[in-house]
Design an enzyme around this catalytic site. Structure first.
Site, PDB file in Angstrom:
ATOM      1  N   LYS A   1      16.523  67.938  13.214  1.00  0.00           N
ATOM      2  CA  LYS A   1      17.149  68.069  11.902  1.00  0.00           C
ATOM      3  C   LYS A   1      17.247  66.736  11.177  1.00  0.00           C
ATOM      4  O   LYS A   1      17.059  66.666   9.956  1.00  0.00           O
ATOM      5  CB  LYS A   1      18.548  68.685  12.063  1.00  0.00           C
ATOM      6  CG  LYS A   1      19.227  69.012  10.747  1.00  0.00           C
ATOM      7  CD  LYS A   1      20.538  69.726  10.979  1.00  0.00           C
ATOM      8  CE  LYS A   1      21.218  70.076   9.658  1.00  0.00           C
ATOM      9  NZ  LYS A   1      22.503  70.779   9.876  1.00  0.00           N
TER      10      LYS A   1
ATOM     11  N   ARG B   1      25.958  76.511  19.557  1.00  0.00           N
ATOM     12  CA  ARG B   1      26.069  75.046  19.508  1.00  0.00           C
ATOM     13  C   ARG B   1      27.526  74.620  19.655  1.00  0.00           C
ATOM     14  O   ARG B   1      27.830  73.642  20.347  1.00  0.00           O
ATOM     15  CB  ARG B   1      25.467  74.514  18.218  1.00  0.00           C
ATOM     16  CG  ARG B   1      25.297  73.000  18.167  1.00  0.00           C
ATOM     17  CD  ARG B   1      24.304  72.606  17.103  1.00  0.00           C
ATOM     18  NE  ARG B   1      24.241  71.176  16.835  1.00  0.00           N
ATOM     19  CZ  ARG B   1      23.484  70.318  17.491  1.00  0.00           C
ATOM     20  NH1 ARG B   1      22.718  70.733  18.489  1.00  0.00           N
ATOM     21  NH2 ARG B   1      23.478  69.035  17.170  1.00  0.00           N
TER      22      ARG B   1
ATOM     23  N   TYR C   1      32.012  70.412  15.739  1.00  0.00           N
ATOM     24  CA  TYR C   1      31.571  71.428  16.689  1.00  0.00           C
ATOM     25  C   TYR C   1      32.490  71.582  17.903  1.00  0.00           C
ATOM     26  O   TYR C   1      32.492  72.617  18.548  1.00  0.00           O
ATOM     27  CB  TYR C   1      30.161  71.087  17.198  1.00  0.00           C
ATOM     28  CG  TYR C   1      29.090  71.216  16.145  1.00  0.00           C
ATOM     29  CD1 TYR C   1      28.511  72.447  15.870  1.00  0.00           C
ATOM     30  CD2 TYR C   1      28.658  70.112  15.430  1.00  0.00           C
ATOM     31  CE1 TYR C   1      27.519  72.576  14.913  1.00  0.00           C
ATOM     32  CE2 TYR C   1      27.666  70.222  14.465  1.00  0.00           C
ATOM     33  CZ  TYR C   1      27.103  71.463  14.220  1.00  0.00           C
ATOM     34  OH  TYR C   1      26.134  71.573  13.262  1.00  0.00           O
TER      35      TYR C   1
ATOM     36  N   ARG D   1      19.359  73.716  18.935  1.00  0.00           N
ATOM     37  CA  ARG D   1      19.365  74.626  17.802  1.00  0.00           C
ATOM     38  C   ARG D   1      18.276  75.684  17.985  1.00  0.00           C
ATOM     39  O   ARG D   1      17.318  75.494  18.737  1.00  0.00           O
ATOM     40  CB  ARG D   1      19.140  73.876  16.491  1.00  0.00           C
ATOM     41  CG  ARG D   1      20.214  72.849  16.160  1.00  0.00           C
ATOM     42  CD  ARG D   1      19.891  72.143  14.855  1.00  0.00           C
ATOM     43  NE  ARG D   1      20.938  71.204  14.450  1.00  0.00           N
ATOM     44  CZ  ARG D   1      20.987  69.928  14.824  1.00  0.00           C
ATOM     45  NH1 ARG D   1      20.035  69.442  15.615  1.00  0.00           N
ATOM     46  NH2 ARG D   1      21.966  69.140  14.409  1.00  0.00           N
TER      47      ARG D   1
ATOM     48  N   HIS E   1      23.500  63.458  17.269  1.00  0.00           N
ATOM     49  CA  HIS E   1      24.457  63.043  16.242  1.00  0.00           C
ATOM     50  C   HIS E   1      24.509  61.519  16.194  1.00  0.00           C
ATOM     51  O   HIS E   1      24.887  60.869  17.179  1.00  0.00           O
ATOM     52  CB  HIS E   1      25.851  63.602  16.527  1.00  0.00           C
ATOM     53  CG  HIS E   1      26.001  65.038  16.141  1.00  0.00           C
ATOM     54  ND1 HIS E   1      27.012  65.497  15.335  1.00  0.00           N
ATOM     55  CD2 HIS E   1      25.250  66.117  16.431  1.00  0.00           C
ATOM     56  CE1 HIS E   1      26.894  66.803  15.165  1.00  0.00           C
ATOM     57  NE2 HIS E   1      25.824  67.197  15.819  1.00  0.00           N
TER      58      HIS E   1
ATOM     59  N   HIS F   1      23.969  80.397  15.878  1.00  0.00           N
ATOM     60  CA  HIS F   1      24.311  78.973  15.772  1.00  0.00           C
ATOM     61  C   HIS F   1      25.650  78.655  16.427  1.00  0.00           C
ATOM     62  O   HIS F   1      25.923  77.492  16.750  1.00  0.00           O
ATOM     63  CB  HIS F   1      24.339  78.550  14.301  1.00  0.00           C
ATOM     64  CG  HIS F   1      24.468  77.064  14.117  1.00  0.00           C
ATOM     65  ND1 HIS F   1      23.478  76.181  14.495  1.00  0.00           N
ATOM     66  CD2 HIS F   1      25.482  76.293  13.618  1.00  0.00           C
ATOM     67  CE1 HIS F   1      23.852  74.938  14.226  1.00  0.00           C
ATOM     68  NE2 HIS F   1      25.070  74.983  13.695  1.00  0.00           N
TER      69      HIS F   1
END
Length: 324
Positions: A222, A280, A311, A197, A302, A277
């Site tokens: 995150k 990603r 994604y 990111r 994740h 973004h």
């Protein structure tokens, strides 16, 4: 019963009288005094609630006591300040019903996106839950609220031609890093190669870069967990374009201004509908061709591999090409 008095030095004097007992104390603010009164009353009557609290009082106390403990402090601080200026903040906490929340939702949807409204609702729910722990209320009127539907996840891909145009506008030849725009170009390419990111890239420090072992360590992510991100030979080459300085950040440019310059470059390159973004999405789609789903989930942070589908955006043509 609570009796408030503002002293000459602008401090809040509070007199607490209930259950035949009397106590008084001086505080720097009314919010601090109300918190003390609530705790004092709770110690004598666990089921009692302090009266006279507005939703605005909750916003301020939450902002000053709870928000600073969070990683998202700055954005939450701004949201709470915006909430505090709304008419909703003036309502007594005991009088707020779901109808007030629905009115706020309808009004907000004329100004901000559904996803933004839902983020505000998440924060509002947290404020009410904390107010329950403070014994300021027994109810959370956001529970059971029908929320606006979030938009479909973005599926914007980045073509090789677009990458070429962006690098051309940024003046990057692939070998030399001397200007602010060159730093942005390397960050852009690194994001496509690693799925990092934007904040993770600009937060990299040389002490967490292990090029001899082909990975970088992210201490701030995150989801709040550390993770090691493997590097390809191309990612290592890009990072080797920078001088290695112990105790310094890899990307010494300002993240916010870099984002502004990147958006301007997209205009110069005549590219629409693209955000940083989206790298990603592009990175995950490319990486999925090289490593299995569990390794990919671990690499990009994740916890649930199923969330990668948000994604992963391979086209039918790309999938067909791999079928042979």
């Amino acid at each position: 019963m609570l009796i408030w008095q503002r002293s000459e030095n602008s401090k809040a004097n509070v007199l607490w009288l209930k259950y035949g007992q009397y106590k008084s104390k001086t505080f720097d603010s009314k919010i601090q005094a109300m918190a003390w009164a609530a705790e004092t009353e709770q110690s004598l009557s666990p089921d009692a609630l302090i009266s006279g609290i507005t939703l605005g009082d909750c916003f301020i106390r939450y902002r000053d006591e709870i928000s600073p403990t969070k990683k998202s402090y700055r954005s939450e601080y701004n949201r709470l300040n915006k909430f505090s200026r709304h008419a909703l903040a003036e309502l007594p906490l005991s009088e707020i019903k779901q109808t007030h929340i629905y009115d706020w939702i309808d009004e907000s949807l004329t100004e901000i996106k559904n996803s933004s409204v839902n983020r505000y609702l998440n924060l509002l729910s947290s404020v009410f839950e904390q107010a329950k722990r403070w014994r300021w209320t027994r109810e959370n009127p956001t529970r059971g609220i029908k929320r606006p539907r979030n938009p479909r996840p973005r599926d914007r891909r980045i073509s090789d031609k677009e990458i070429e145009k962006i690098l051309d506008v940024l003046g990057f030849d692939g070998e030399t890093v001397t200007t602010h725009r060159h730093f942005i170009a390397v960050a852009f390419l690194l994001a496509i190669d690693t799925a990092l990111r934007q904040g993770e890239i600009w937060g990299l420090e040389w002490e967490d870069v292990f090029l001899n072992k082909s990975f970088v360590r992210l201490n701030e992510t995150k989801n709040g967990t550390k993770r090691d991100v493997p590097l390809s030979s191309e990612a290592i080459r890009l990072l080797n374009l920078f001088p290695h300085k112990e105790g310094a950040k890899v990307f010494t440019t300002n993240q916010a201004s870099s984002g502004t310059i990147f958006r301007r470059c997209l205009v110069e390159a005549d590219i629409t509908g693209l955000a940083f973004h989206d790298t990603r999405h592009e990175a995950l789609t490319r990486l999925a061709r090289k490593i299995d789903v569990l390794d990919l989930a671990r690499m990009v942070g994740h916890l649930d591999p199923r969330s990668l589908m948000i994604y992963y955006n391979a086209t039918a043509e790309e999938i067909a090409a791999r079928l042979g």
